[in-house]
Each structure stands twice: as structure tokens, then as C-alpha cells.
Write a protein that holds these residues in place. Structure first.
Motif, PDB file in Angstrom:
ATOM      1  N   VAL A 173      42.140  33.142  51.692  1.00 53.47           N
ATOM      2  CA  VAL A 173      41.523  34.264  50.974  1.00 53.47           C
ATOM      3  C   VAL A 173      41.008  33.795  49.612  1.00 53.47           C
ATOM      4  CG1 VAL A 173      41.917  36.545  49.969  1.00 53.47           C
ATOM      5  CG2 VAL A 173      42.986  35.954  52.159  1.00 53.47           C
ATOM      6  N   ILE A 174      41.824  33.002  48.924  1.00 47.04           N
ATOM      7  CA  ILE A 174      41.433  32.474  47.614  1.00 47.04           C
ATOM      8  C   ILE A 174      40.186  31.604  47.751  1.00 47.04           C
ATOM      9  CG2 ILE A 174      42.131  30.914  45.755  1.00 47.04           C
ATOM     10  CD1 ILE A 174      45.059  31.901  46.295  1.00 47.04           C
ATOM     11  N   ASP A 175      40.165  30.747  48.769  1.00 50.60           N
ATOM     12  CA  ASP A 175      38.996  29.888  48.987  1.00 50.60           C
ATOM     13  C   ASP A 175      37.744  30.723  49.226  1.00 50.60           C
ATOM     14  OD1 ASP A 175      40.331  27.527  48.627  1.00 50.60           O
ATOM     15  OD2 ASP A 175      40.581  27.087  50.762  1.00 50.60           O
ATOM     16  N   TRP A 176      37.886  31.796  50.001  1.00 49.21           N
ATOM     17  CA  TRP A 176      36.730  32.656  50.285  1.00 49.21           C
ATOM     18  C   TRP A 176      36.200  33.280  49.000  1.00 49.21           C
ATOM     19  CZ3 TRP A 176      35.578  37.829  49.633  1.00 49.21           C
ATOM     20  CH2 TRP A 176      34.429  38.292  50.290  1.00 49.21           C
ATOM     21  N   ARG A 228      52.576  23.271  45.910  1.00 51.15           N
ATOM     22  CA  ARG A 228      52.860  24.209  44.823  1.00 51.15           C
ATOM     23  C   ARG A 228      52.131  25.530  45.093  1.00 51.15           C
ATOM     24  NH1 ARG A 228      55.383  22.518  40.338  1.00 51.15           N
ATOM     25  NH2 ARG A 228      55.219  23.727  38.395  1.00 51.15           N
ATOM     26  N   PRO A 229      52.839  26.655  45.111  1.00 48.24           N
ATOM     27  CA  PRO A 229      52.214  27.940  45.443  1.00 48.24           C
ATOM     28  C   PRO A 229      51.108  28.357  44.469  1.00 48.24           C
ATOM     29  CG  PRO A 229      54.591  28.099  45.642  1.00 48.24           C
ATOM     30  CD  PRO A 229      54.302  26.783  44.973  1.00 48.24           C
ATOM     31  N   THR A 230      50.130  29.068  45.000  1.00 46.71           N
ATOM     32  CA  THR A 230      49.046  29.611  44.179  1.00 46.71           C
ATOM     33  C   THR A 230      49.029  31.140  44.212  1.00 46.71           C
ATOM     34  OG1 THR A 230      47.522  29.396  46.054  1.00 46.71           O
ATOM     35  CG2 THR A 230      47.560  27.596  44.448  1.00 46.71           C
ATOM     36  N   SER A 231      49.976  31.731  44.947  1.00 47.78           N
ATOM     37  CA  SER A 231      50.074  33.195  44.978  1.00 47.78           C
ATOM     38  C   SER A 231      51.486  33.619  44.569  1.00 47.78           C
ATOM     39  CB  SER A 231      49.728  33.751  46.363  1.00 47.78           C
ATOM     40  OG  SER A 231      50.662  33.327  47.340  1.00 47.78           O
ATOM     41  N   PHE A 232      51.582  34.824  44.020  1.00 46.63           N
ATOM     42  CA  PHE A 232      52.844  35.315  43.465  1.00 46.63           C
ATOM     43  C   PHE A 232      53.062  36.755  43.915  1.00 46.63           C
ATOM     44  CE2 PHE A 232      55.356  37.514  40.244  1.00 46.63           C
ATOM     45  CZ  PHE A 232      56.364  36.613  39.943  1.00 46.63           C
ATOM     46  N   VAL A 286      48.331  34.738  35.470  1.00 45.02           N
ATOM     47  CA  VAL A 286      46.977  34.188  35.579  1.00 45.02           C
ATOM     48  C   VAL A 286      46.851  32.955  34.693  1.00 45.02           C
ATOM     49  CG1 VAL A 286      44.534  34.621  35.121  1.00 45.02           C
ATOM     50  CG2 VAL A 286      45.914  36.375  36.235  1.00 45.02           C
ATOM     51  N   ASP A 287      47.432  33.029  33.494  1.00 46.36           N
ATOM     52  CA  ASP A 287      47.402  31.891  32.576  1.00 46.36           C
ATOM     53  C   ASP A 287      48.150  30.688  33.161  1.00 46.36           C
ATOM     54  OD1 ASP A 287      46.796  30.770  29.864  1.00 46.36           O
ATOM     55  OD2 ASP A 287      48.973  30.711  29.712  1.00 46.36           O
ATOM     56  N   MET A 288      49.160  30.960  33.981  1.00 51.99           N
ATOM     57  CA  MET A 288      49.926  29.888  34.611  1.00 51.99           C
ATOM     58  C   MET A 288      49.206  29.280  35.817  1.00 51.99           C
ATOM     59  SD  MET A 288      53.827  31.395  34.509  1.00 51.99           S
ATOM     60  CE  MET A 288      54.510  29.917  35.276  1.00 51.99           C
ATOM     61  N   GLY A 289      48.115  29.882  36.219  1.00 47.69           N
ATOM     62  CA  GLY A 289      47.330  29.319  37.311  1.00 47.69           C
ATOM     63  C   GLY A 289      47.462  30.026  38.644  1.00 47.69           C
ATOM     64  N   PHE A 290      48.227  31.113  38.708  1.00 53.94           N
ATOM     65  CA  PHE A 290      48.331  31.854  39.969  1.00 53.94           C
ATOM     66  C   PHE A 290      47.025  32.583  40.223  1.00 53.94           C
ATOM     67  CE2 PHE A 290      52.830  31.346  38.935  1.00 53.94           C
ATOM     68  CZ  PHE A 290      53.313  30.896  40.153  1.00 53.94           C
ATOM     69  N   ARG A 291      46.543  32.496  41.455  1.00 50.54           N
ATOM     70  CA  ARG A 291      45.250  33.064  41.793  1.00 50.54           C
ATOM     71  C   ARG A 291      45.352  34.449  42.421  1.00 50.54           C
ATOM     72  NH1 ARG A 291      41.142  29.988  42.581  1.00 50.54           N
ATOM     73  NH2 ARG A 291      40.133  32.003  42.208  1.00 50.54           N
ATOM     74  N   ALA A 292      46.425  34.678  43.185  1.00 50.06           N
ATOM     75  CA  ALA A 292      46.588  35.957  43.873  1.00 50.06           C
ATOM     76  C   ALA A 292      47.933  36.566  43.495  1.00 50.06           C
ATOM     77  CB  ALA A 292      46.501  35.771  45.379  1.00 50.06           C
ATOM     78  N   LEU A 293      47.904  37.836  43.076  1.00 54.14           N
ATOM     79  CA  LEU A 293      49.116  38.536  42.639  1.00 54.14           C
ATOM     80  C   LEU A 293      49.332  39.738  43.545  1.00 54.14           C
ATOM     81  CD1 LEU A 293      48.380  38.501  38.784  1.00 54.14           C
ATOM     82  CD2 LEU A 293      49.470  36.734  40.185  1.00 54.14           C
ATOM     83  N   LEU A 294      50.504  39.791  44.199  1.00 59.46           N
ATOM     84  CA  LEU A 294      50.761  40.817  45.202  1.00 59.46           C
ATOM     85  C   LEU A 294      51.752  41.853  44.686  1.00 59.46           C
ATOM     86  CD1 LEU A 294      49.844  38.129  46.699  1.00 59.46           C
ATOM     87  CD2 LEU A 294      50.916  39.107  48.726  1.00 59.46           C
ATOM     88  N   SER A 346      39.533  40.276  41.549  1.00 59.47           N
ATOM     89  CA  SER A 346      39.800  41.143  42.706  1.00 59.47           C
ATOM     90  C   SER A 346      41.066  40.728  43.440  1.00 59.47           C
ATOM     91  CB  SER A 346      38.602  41.149  43.667  1.00 59.47           C
ATOM     92  OG  SER A 346      38.408  39.869  44.260  1.00 59.47           O
ATOM     93  N   LEU A 347      41.627  39.556  43.073  1.00 62.68           N
ATOM     94  CA  LEU A 347      42.880  39.086  43.670  1.00 62.68           C
ATOM     95  C   LEU A 347      44.090  39.346  42.768  1.00 62.68           C
ATOM     96  CD1 LEU A 347      41.694  35.574  44.948  1.00 62.68           C
ATOM     97  CD2 LEU A 347      42.126  37.606  46.348  1.00 62.68           C
ATOM     98  N   HIS A 348      43.871  39.981  41.628  1.00 60.41           N
ATOM     99  CA  HIS A 348      44.944  40.128  40.643  1.00 60.41           C
ATOM    100  C   HIS A 348      45.790  41.384  40.801  1.00 60.41           C
ATOM    101  CE1 HIS A 348      42.716  37.278  37.630  1.00 60.41           C
ATOM    102  NE2 HIS A 348      43.141  36.666  38.731  1.00 60.41           N
ATOM    103  N   HIS A 349      45.475  42.213  41.771  1.00 55.67           N
ATOM    104  CA  HIS A 349      46.285  43.415  42.009  1.00 55.67           C
ATOM    105  C   HIS A 349      46.177  43.778  43.486  1.00 55.67           C
ATOM    106  CE1 HIS A 349      48.404  47.086  40.659  1.00 55.67           C
ATOM    107  NE2 HIS A 349      47.761  47.652  41.665  1.00 55.67           N
ATOM    108  N   LEU A 350      46.730  42.928  44.331  1.00 54.78           N
ATOM    109  CA  LEU A 350      46.624  43.145  45.764  1.00 54.78           C
ATOM    110  C   LEU A 350      47.677  44.139  46.250  1.00 54.78           C
ATOM    111  CD1 LEU A 350      45.977  39.468  46.895  1.00 54.78           C
ATOM    112  CD2 LEU A 350      44.308  41.327  46.740  1.00 54.78           C
ATOM    113  N   LYS A 351      47.226  45.090  47.030  1.00 56.84           N
ATOM    114  CA  LYS A 351      48.112  46.127  47.568  1.00 56.84           C
ATOM    115  C   LYS A 351      48.725  45.654  48.889  1.00 56.84           C
ATOM    116  CE  LYS A 351      45.049  49.638  45.621  1.00 56.84           C
ATOM    117  NZ  LYS A 351      44.114  50.746  45.926  1.00 56.84           N
ATOM    118  N   ARG A 352      49.880  46.218  49.191  1.00 56.89           N
ATOM    119  CA  ARG A 352      50.546  45.903  50.460  1.00 56.89           C
ATOM    120  C   ARG A 352      51.187  47.162  51.034  1.00 56.89           C
ATOM    121  NH1 ARG A 352      54.669  40.983  49.582  1.00 56.89           N
ATOM    122  NH2 ARG A 352      55.244  42.087  47.677  1.00 56.89           N
ATOM    123  N   TYR A 353      51.212  47.245  52.340  1.00 56.16           N
ATOM    124  CA  TYR A 353      51.969  48.302  53.016  1.00 56.16           C
ATOM    125  C   TYR A 353      53.320  47.734  53.440  1.00 56.16           C
ATOM    126  CZ  TYR A 353      48.194  51.735  53.475  1.00 56.16           C
ATOM    127  OH  TYR A 353      47.221  52.669  53.223  1.00 56.16           O
TER     128      TYR A 353
END
Length: 282
Positions: free
Chosen positions: A82-85, A214-218, A234-242, A258-265
Motif C-alpha cells: 500500500v505504501i509503495d502504491w 524494520r517495520p514501516t507501519s504502526f 511520522v518524524d520517526m519514519g513510520f509511513r502508515a498509522l493504523l 492519506s496513510l496517517h489515519h487509517l481506519k479499521r473494523y
């Protein structure tokens, strides 16, 4: 001029292919890169035969979910895809979906991975590394009812090719004195950043030391987020925040935010598979 001619020839080729039946309009459309897509994310926790609950599903329920998502045309992807896209690299399937398993329970490896292999499913795993350290150090591991993943098991999960690791903190999966990564009342910003950053880096280092990238999502513990926390991550380098906010997110190519506030069910074990997937189309 050459670009215009090339584009014209491509359009003529596609139109001819449709006219003579080599491809359908739907096939052409599915291969066109859109700039905006909806991304459903399902959040799992425990997979157990012994009980059900808001954060527990049975292996049968999980397999039912895997079968259903395929029937509906979904394809599971990793957050790295998703990040690559979003970065303009690579493609995503026509109906991507992300499955996440929080906390790093051993039963995710024991029950979920064999089913993932059987049905060709990918999923994200967000271990709390403090739990994994305790399980590894104690030697009391590999019990589906209470164990967390050891370092060797985290490595094995990654090497399966069906699991990608994310960060879920080291020792901040608690309600107090700090609620997840939230600021404590009266805490100054410098102190907040230093303490939370140290914990998250510890988790990053331990995951990497286990032999995993090393993870890129949190994934926020308990889904609790704040402006300060987001900026730090974001400053630490995480690209996707769930988060744990219910809903389906819209992500945009070229828009990192658009990856900084991902919703989940949350996949509530009290619900049927049909009830769960009906939520995704609401």
C-alpha cells in the motif's frame, strides 16, 4: 509529438482489442492505475478454539472470512504494498484489503498461518515486543491459549511469506500510567517525545534483531491517537498509522498523509462472516 502519437496508437490498440473480443472493457479498466482507492482493513486479535469474544475468533470463523473475502473479489495485501502504491511504485489489485493481527499472540501463528497458507492469504502482525521478550525469556511459550510469539517465531512468521511485521510498541500497551502513547497529564513535550520514542525504537530494534525487516507501519495501542503522537511517529519514519476507528479509508497516490489515519473494523467474534463483510459495503 512522439508522446501524442504513442498515446494515440495505444488507444487504437485497446479499442481494437475490445472490438474484436480479445479483452473486455472491465479487464482494461482493472489494469488502469487510479489515483484514489478505498482500503478496507480488518483487525483481528486472538484466534482460539476455547472461547469467543469481542476480540476473539475461532479458526472456523477465520477460515470462513478468508473464503468469503475471496468470493467477494478481495485480494489481501501487505501495508508495504500500500505504501509503495501511494509512493507511485508498483500496483495494487482491483479490490485490495489488509488484515491485521494485533499484540503478537502465538495463536496467530498456530491457527491463522496454516489457514493463510491454505487460502493464499497475506496478513499484518503487530507484536507488542515486551510481551515477546517475556515469553522468550521465561521459556513458557507455544501455548495457543496465552503465549505470545518468541523472537524465533516472529522470524519464522516473516519467513513464511504470508506475514509482514508492524510496530505496536514495546511496553506501552497499557492503560496507565500512560494510555498507549498518549501524553500523561502535565507532561512536557520534550519528556513525552523522549520516553515514547525510546519505547518505539526499542520495539523496532528488537524486531529487526529477530531477523525481520524494520517495520514501516504502526498500530496505535487501543487505537488511541493524538496530534503529538502522529507527528512523532511520522518524524520517526513510520509511513502508515493504523487506528481502531471504524470505517474504510480512502488513500491517494502521491498523498503520504492519506496513510496517517487509517481506519479499521474490529473483527468481533460475536458476528458472522456475512455481518462482518456487510460492514465493508455500508
Amino acid at each position: 509529438m512522439q508522446k501524442v502519437q504513442a498515446l494515440f496508437l495505444i488507444c487504437v490498440f485497446i479499442a481494437s482489442a475490445i472490438l474484436f473480443g480479445f479483452v473486455t472493457p472491465r479487464q482494461v479498466q482493472s489494469n488502469v492505475s487510479c489515483d484514489e482507492i478505498c482500503l478496507p482493513i480488518l483487525m483481528y486479535h486472538n484466534v482460539l478454539k476455547t472461547r469467543k469474544g469481542k476480540y476473539v475468533v475461532s479458526p472456523n470463523q477465520l477460515e470462513s472470512d478468508f473464503i468469503k473475502l475471496k468470493e467477494l473479489g478481495y485480494t489481501t495485501v501487505f501495508m508495504s504494498q500500500v505504501i509503495d502504491w501511494v509512493d507511485g511504485k508498483g500496483t495494487l489489485p482491483e479490490k485490495p484489503i489488509v488484515l491485521t493481527f494485533d499484540d503478537g499472540h502465538y495463536n496467530n501463528l498456530h491457527y491463522a498461518l496454516p489457514l493463510a497458507k491454505k487460502h493464499d492469504i497475506k496478513f499484518m502482525l503487530y507484536p507488542v515486543t515486551g510481551f515477546s521478550k517475556h515469553t522468550t525469556d521465561s521459556g513458557d511459550h507455544s501455548n495457543p491459549n496465552y503465549s505470545h510469539l518468541t523472537w524465533d517465531q516472529i522470524k519464522s512468521a516473516h519467513e513464511s511469506g504470508h506475514i509482514e511485521m508492524g510496530n505496536h510498541t514495546h511496553a506501552l500497551h497499557k492503560f496507565k500510567p500512560r494510555f498507549g502513547i498518549m501524553k500523561v497529564g502535565g507532561e512536557d513535550m520534550d519528556s513525552y517525545i523522549a520516553k515514547v520514542k525510546k519505547d518505539i525504537i526499542t520495539a523496532q530494534d528488537l524486531i529487526e534483531q529477530s531477523g525481520v525487516p524494520r517495520p514501516t507501519s504502526f498500530a496505535y495501542p487501543f487505537g488511541k491517537f493524538s496530534k503529538e503522537g502522529r507527528e512523532l511517529l511520522v518524524d520517526m519514519g513510520f509511513r502508515a498509522l493504523l487506528t481502531c476507528t471504524s470505517g474504510v479509508s480512502t488513500i491517494k497516490r502521491g498523498d503520504a498523509k492519506s496513510l496517517h489515519h487509517l481506519k479499521r473494523y474490529n473483527r468481533d467474534g460475536h458476528l458472522t462472516t456475512n455481518e462482518v463483510f456487510n460492514k465493508l459495503s455500508d
